[in-house]
Design a protein around this motif. Structure first.
Motif, PDB file in Angstrom:
ATOM      1  N   GLY A 194       0.786  -1.229   0.000  1.00  0.00           N
ATOM      2  CA  GLY A 194       0.000   0.000   0.000  1.00  0.00           C
ATOM      3  C   GLY A 194       0.816   1.278   0.000  1.00  0.00           C
ATOM      4  O   GLY A 194       0.283   2.355   0.207  1.00  0.00           O
ATOM      5  N   VAL A 195       2.113   1.166  -0.229  1.00  0.00           N
ATOM      6  CA  VAL A 195       2.933   2.372  -0.282  1.00  0.00           C
ATOM      7  C   VAL A 195       2.939   2.898  -1.713  1.00  0.00           C
ATOM      8  O   VAL A 195       3.045   2.112  -2.658  1.00  0.00           O
ATOM      9  CB  VAL A 195       4.378   2.058   0.150  1.00  0.00           C
ATOM     10  N   ASN A 196       2.794   4.199  -1.845  1.00  0.00           N
ATOM     11  CA  ASN A 196       2.823   4.789  -3.183  1.00  0.00           C
ATOM     12  C   ASN A 196       4.272   4.901  -3.638  1.00  0.00           C
ATOM     13  O   ASN A 196       4.959   5.883  -3.390  1.00  0.00           O
ATOM     14  CB  ASN A 196       2.160   6.165  -3.155  1.00  0.00           C
ATOM     15  N   ILE A 197       4.726   3.865  -4.327  1.00  0.00           N
ATOM     16  CA  ILE A 197       6.134   3.788  -4.660  1.00  0.00           C
ATOM     17  C   ILE A 197       6.520   4.857  -5.683  1.00  0.00           C
ATOM     18  O   ILE A 197       7.615   5.394  -5.658  1.00  0.00           O
ATOM     19  CB  ILE A 197       6.492   2.364  -5.169  1.00  0.00           C
ATOM     20  N   ARG A 198       5.579   5.215  -6.549  1.00  0.00           N
ATOM     21  CA  ARG A 198       5.819   6.254  -7.544  1.00  0.00           C
ATOM     22  C   ARG A 198       6.209   7.570  -6.865  1.00  0.00           C
ATOM     23  O   ARG A 198       7.183   8.207  -7.186  1.00  0.00           O
ATOM     24  CB  ARG A 198       4.568   6.503  -8.379  1.00  0.00           C
ATOM     25  N   LEU A 199       5.355   7.919  -5.900  1.00  0.00           N
ATOM     26  CA  LEU A 199       5.584   9.164  -5.181  1.00  0.00           C
ATOM     27  C   LEU A 199       6.921   9.115  -4.451  1.00  0.00           C
ATOM     28  O   LEU A 199       7.698  10.062  -4.449  1.00  0.00           O
ATOM     29  CB  LEU A 199       4.446   9.385  -4.179  1.00  0.00           C
ATOM     30  N   LEU A 200       7.193   7.941  -3.877  1.00  0.00           N
ATOM     31  CA  LEU A 200       8.449   7.763  -3.146  1.00  0.00           C
ATOM     32  C   LEU A 200       9.645   8.012  -4.071  1.00  0.00           C
ATOM     33  O   LEU A 200      10.569   8.746  -3.733  1.00  0.00           O
ATOM     34  CB  LEU A 200       8.489   6.340  -2.583  1.00  0.00           C
ATOM     35  N   TYR A 201       9.572   7.415  -5.268  1.00  0.00           N
ATOM     36  CA  TYR A 201      10.670   7.588  -6.223  1.00  0.00           C
ATOM     37  C   TYR A 201      10.835   9.052  -6.613  1.00  0.00           C
ATOM     38  O   TYR A 201      11.937   9.571  -6.683  1.00  0.00           O
ATOM     39  CB  TYR A 201      10.404   6.743  -7.477  1.00  0.00           C
TER      40      TYR A 201
END
Lengths: 305, 312, 395
Positions: A183-190
């Motif tokens: 459930g982590v927004n990996i896109r945003l994280l990147y």
């Protein structure tokens, strides 16, 4: 003997300058597996923007804050427009696309600021000297560069190993699918990590501005050396970047300072004159080849992946 | 024959027609332009052998361009203009240096491989810059083109053009034979799954090293041609941006194909050297995004835009 | 797409490219191919040269030798092989009567023999490598600039005359760097306490060498750091606190392009040069005044030479009354250097390199607060280069 001490300090300082550049690059590299040649362009933009803001606001500190914010934003925009889709691609595509970005940014700067190098200077309160030992004076600004570099290293270490964001970063680096399944927004994280990397490049650029020439192509001059640093250190490792930077800074500086006199003891002076600088130029590449020969993953292979 | 083969063949025929067309139009300049393009095409074809087919992303291929060029330039400096000797040195020296670089670099993979090949080329570049005897950074002028007694005279622009064309066709032929041989199968297999190739008993390292050597030797020949074309040799031939240039030709045209690198060389050279600079001095602001777009959207290069299935 | 369809698209496109490039045959027009670096980091120099050419054409009423003129600009991208290709394009595609320009020695060495070998005249407006002044000299090659060594020779002479000794010498480790030091030593006979060659092209930081310099305790420093190197060097020299302590003498390190980027870090800097914006003569005042008016900045010597190049061509075409086929006549006319040069009157040596004055310049802050180079004194009058003896030309 004092000279050796002074040269060692010079080596550390040059290493720290390289580290500021390398930290952002290795972060992006290690986490998103992205080879970003355009890191040098962000460095250049940091220097240009800081210079412009300093001229406009008259305050060095305000210029630093604004330039950092601006490179962060530019980094995020570049990531969203051009680089997002590159994460899944192989390194070859990444090298080429970011090489294209270098050309673009260089010309962009030429269009906006003109092709001539622009004027930068130190604020008066930073242009003095400190006396380390009796007889050993060291420029205040360079001492500041060393401090900032070490502070960045410490903060990054804290960020990656002690915060929730850092935990996600580490998790994302080792298993992207798993992290997004949780459930982590990996896109945003990147995007955020890339922005952070860009801001670090911008920081390196703005620190470099007052002592180097702020001109088009300044990023590429340092970029290749920075790649040597992170490859020696082990790609993706902040610790490796710091060690690699210090080793490269030291080897390069001491090589320049002492290689020729050293060679002169075995060769004729004229042979030493031509071999010394030639060897000094190649030294860091020889070092890198040697390191990779014995440790194909660099000194500190990132544990992830 | 596949359509790509037809396309490649017709492209080569077109290249063969350049001198008569240029002569008919009174524009001999284009013979020079396309000769230079074909020289870079040979370099690109050689890189494609290891990059496209073998998956070895060498970011230092310009090194062999420089070695080939100096292998002609240095004997010429001492008054030796015999092309048989010069070009043999060019090919052997490039192969030998590729052997050394490859032996060390192929121990690594991925980004490390990219960077170590770059590092070796940087060393050679700095070596070229520092050796004063051969002009250092200034480089040196080639007093005369290589001579091939009784065979050809390279001083004739058109003769030289066809020599380059023949060598380009030969390189493509060698490339074709290689990749379709058992050797080529191993190289290509190594690209898709190296562990499996090893498991079925192939010493992939040795195969890759030989491929690396062949590519270096072929590019060395391109270097020998380039110095004859330019009549000038400079360490700048080994600058890392040149390696990037050759790499881009391969990608632009379509890697892992024979015709792709040739097409890529034609398009990139025309864009970089003629079309864009005559249009605006800010041409790099156009070329840069173009590069990005090609990488993002034309994954298989220009050749990828042609269908691969067989003619009826 | 079928093969025939492909060909239908490809062939006309290729043919169109050729046809579009076909020459327009008009002999009553002077065609000049001007080659310089227009793109990339060094494009700033090319821009000054191009602007100066345009200014020269303005001053000539857009006519050269009374004939209409077309100048075709080419970008050598700072690469010898690209420069050579651009030269071929000028010669074979545009059929130019003159090729001019060229910043870099290596590009010049690749281009000049190509141009003169094709029977066309070449007017160099910057690079002056010693081969072209000596054994490779050619009757079709002229330069409006200088032989590379002349400028450091002037500095060597000045420092020798002043009795300065204990000098520390620094330059980048490449042929131009070595040449500069060699030229300097030809006239400077005092003691040299240290001679350091730094990495080329990629050294950013001179701190290590400056530490070394300080340790040898020199009375003066002589350096050659062109372009961006110079900016870095001066900033770091000042930052290291050496500016107030050890006087710095240089060649090609501070000019009107780098001065706005370093400003006070250059104050007190000594340079030698054959030209300066404050040189007093009518041609120069007109050039400098109009350049500032038109482009809003100070011109630099690269520009002055390029301006002179066009004026030199103009004088030659005038002398043969527009008969561009009369190359002998044009060469004879150019040898007289009979045109209003921005450096004032000068003559040509047998190798077609100028015999000219060299001045000592100093970076100062002018009355209006602006930073500028000002002439202090004449170091050499009618100075000849050291390579003309290797040139076989007689006239």
């Amino acid at each position: 003997m004092l000279l050796v001490l002074e040269q060692t300090l010079n080596g550390i300082q040059f290493g720290v300058t390289l580290f500021l550049m390398a930290a952002g690059l290795t972060l992006v590299f290690g986490i998103m597996n992205l080879v970003n040649l355009a890191h040098g362009s962000l460095y250049m933009l940091g220097a240009y923007l800081a210079t412009t803001f300093f001229q406009r606001t008259g305050s060095f500190l305000a210029a630093v804050a604004l330039a950092l914010a601006a490179t962060l934003v530019i980094g995020i925009v570049v990531e969203l427009i051009a680089l997002q889709t590159l994460y899944e691609r192989d390194h070859l595509d990444q090298v080429l696309a970011t090489f294209g970005l270098i050309l673009f940014f260089n010309e962009l700067v030429a269009i906006v600021w003109g092709r001539a190098a622009i004027y930068t200077k130190l604020p008066p309160w930073l242009s003095g000297h400190i006396e380390l030992l009796p007889g050993v004076r060291y420029p205040l600004y360079r001492a500041l560069v060393i401090l900032v570099g070490l502070a960045v290293a410490a903060l990054l270490w804290l960020l990656v190993s002690r915060t929730r964001l850092g935990m996600l970063i580490r998790a994302g680096a080792s298993n992207r699918t798993m992290v997004s399944a949780l459930g982590v927004n990996i896109r945003l994280l990147y995007t955020l990590v890339f922005g952070l990397g860009a801001a670090l490049a911008g920081l390196a650029g703005l620190m470099a501005g007052p002592i180097y020439a702020v001109q088009i192509g300044m990023g590429e001059e340092i970029l290749i050396q920075v790649f040597v640093v992170i490859v020696i250190g082990g790609i993706g490792s902040i610790r490796g970047a710091l060690v690699g930077a210090l080793v490269v800074g030291m080897v390069d500086t001491l090589g320049r300072a002492f290689l020729r006199p050293l060679l002169a003891t075995v060769l004729s002076p004229s042979a030493a004159d031509s071999a010394g600088p030639a060897l000094a130029s190649m030294l860091i590449y020889i070092l890198m080849a040697a390191v990779l020969f014995f440790r194909p993953q660099g000194l500190f292979p990132a544990s992830a992946r | 024959m596949t359509r790509r083969t037809v396309f490649l063949a017709s492209g080569l025929v077109l290249l063969a027609l350049v001198p008569p067309i240029a002569a008919a139009l009174g524009q001999p300049f284009y013979v020079d332009v396309f000769r230079r393009i074909m020289i870079f095409a040979i370099a690109a074809v050689s890189l494609d052998l290891i990059l496209g087919y073998g998956g070895m992303v060498s970011f230092g291929h310009a090194a062999y361009l420089g070695i080939g060029a100096y292998a002609v330039g240095i004997p010429a400096y001492y008054g030796l203009h015999n092309g048989y000797v010069q070009w043999t040195i060019a090919v052997l020296a490039s192969a030998a240096i590729a052997l050394v670089i490859g032996a060390i670099s192929l121990r690594t993979s991925g980004v490390y491989f990219i960077m170590i090949t770059l590092a070796f080329t940087q060393m050679l570049y700095y070596l070229g810059v520092s050796v004063e005897e051969y002009g250092g950074d200034d480089g040196m002028r080639l007093a005369a083109r290589s001579t091939f007694a009784g065979l050809v005279d390279l001083r004739g622009g058109t003769t030289f053009y066809y020599v380059v064309l023949v060598l380009l066709v030969l390189s493509l032929g060698v490339g074709h034979r290689l990749i379709n041989s058992r050797f080529g199968m191993v190289i290509r297999g190594g690209r898709s799954n190296e562990a499996r190739m090893r498991a079925i008993g192939f010493a992939t390292f040795r195969y890759k090293l030989v491929a690396f050597m062949i590519a270096g030797a072929m590019c060395g020949l391109a270097g020998a041609l380039l110095v004859n074309h330019t009549e000038y040799v400079t360490p700048e031939f080994m600058h890392w941006t040149r390696s990037g240039d050759i790499m881009f030709m391969v990608i632009l045209g379509g890697m892992g194909t024979l015709g792709g690198p040739v097409l890529g060389a034609v398009v990139l050279r025309l864009l970089e050297d003629l079309l864009l600079p005559s249009w605006t001095e800010h041409w790099q602001a156009i070329l840069g995004p173009f590069l990005v777009l090609v990488v993002l959207f034309a994954k298989r290069g220009l050749v990828g835009l042609l269908p691969e299935r067989r003619d009826g | 797409m079928t093969k025939t369809k492909m060909m239908r698209i490809a062939l006309p496109a290729v043919l169109a490219a050729f046809v579009a490039a076909a020459p327009s045959v008009a002999q009553d027009k002077v065609k000049i191919g001007f080659i310089t670096t227009l793109s990339g980091p060094q494009g700033v120099i090319g821009e000054h040269m191009k602007n100066s050419v345009e200014l020269a054409l303005d001053h000539l009423g857009r006519k050269v030798g009374g004939l209409p003129v077309e100048v075709i600009y080419g970008d050598d991208q700072q690469k010898p092989d690209v420069g050579k290709q651009v030269a071929d394009e000028m010669l074979k595609r545009h059929n130019v009567h003159f090729v001019s320009g060229i910043i870099w020695s290596n590009v010049m060495l690749a281009v000049a023999p190509t141009v003169t070998g094709a029977g066309t005249m070449m007017i160099g407006t910057n690079a002056g490598p010693h081969d072209l002044a000596g054994k490779l000299c050619n009757e079709r090659f002229f330069t409006t600039s200088w032989q590379n060594d002349q400028t450091p020779e002037a500095m060597g002479k000045y420092m020798q005359d002043q009795g300065i000794t204990d000098v520390f010498v620094m330059a980048p480790n490449y042929p131009a760097g070595k040449d500069m030091v060699q030229g300097f030593k030809r006239y400077f006979k005092g003691k040299i306490v240290g001679e350091v060659y730094t990495k080329f092209p990629q050294q950013l930081d001179f701190q290590a060498e400056l530490s070394q310099l300080r340790a040898t305790n020199p009375k003066a420093v002589f350096v050659f750091y062109p372009g961006g190197f110079g900016i870095q060097y001066l900033k770091q020299y000042a930052e290291a606190g050496l500016r107030a302590k050890i006087p710095l003498y240089s060649v090609y390190t501070v000019d009107e392009i780098s001065l706005p980027a370093v400003k006070e870090a250059a104050l007190g800097q000594f340079e030698t040069r054959y030209w300066s914006p404050d040189l007093k003569n009518a041609a120069n005042e007109k050039y400098v005044g109009d350049f500032k008016k038109k482009f809003g900045k100070m011109p630099v010597f690269y520009g002055a030479q390029s301006y002179d190049g066009i004026m030199l061509i103009d004088s030659a075409v005038k002398a043969v009354k527009g008969d561009l086929k009369n190359q002998k006549g044009m060469i004879a006319a150019m040898r007289k250097a009979d045109y209003p040069s921005t450096r004032g009157k000068y003559t040509y040596n047998v190798n077609h390199f100028p015999i000219q004055n060299f001045y000592l310049l100093k970076a100062v802050q002018g009355a209006g607060g602006e930073f500028e180079m000002q002439i202090q004194k004449t170091v050499f009058e009618n100075h000849k280069d050291s390579y003309s003896k290797d040139c076989g030309m007689k006239w």
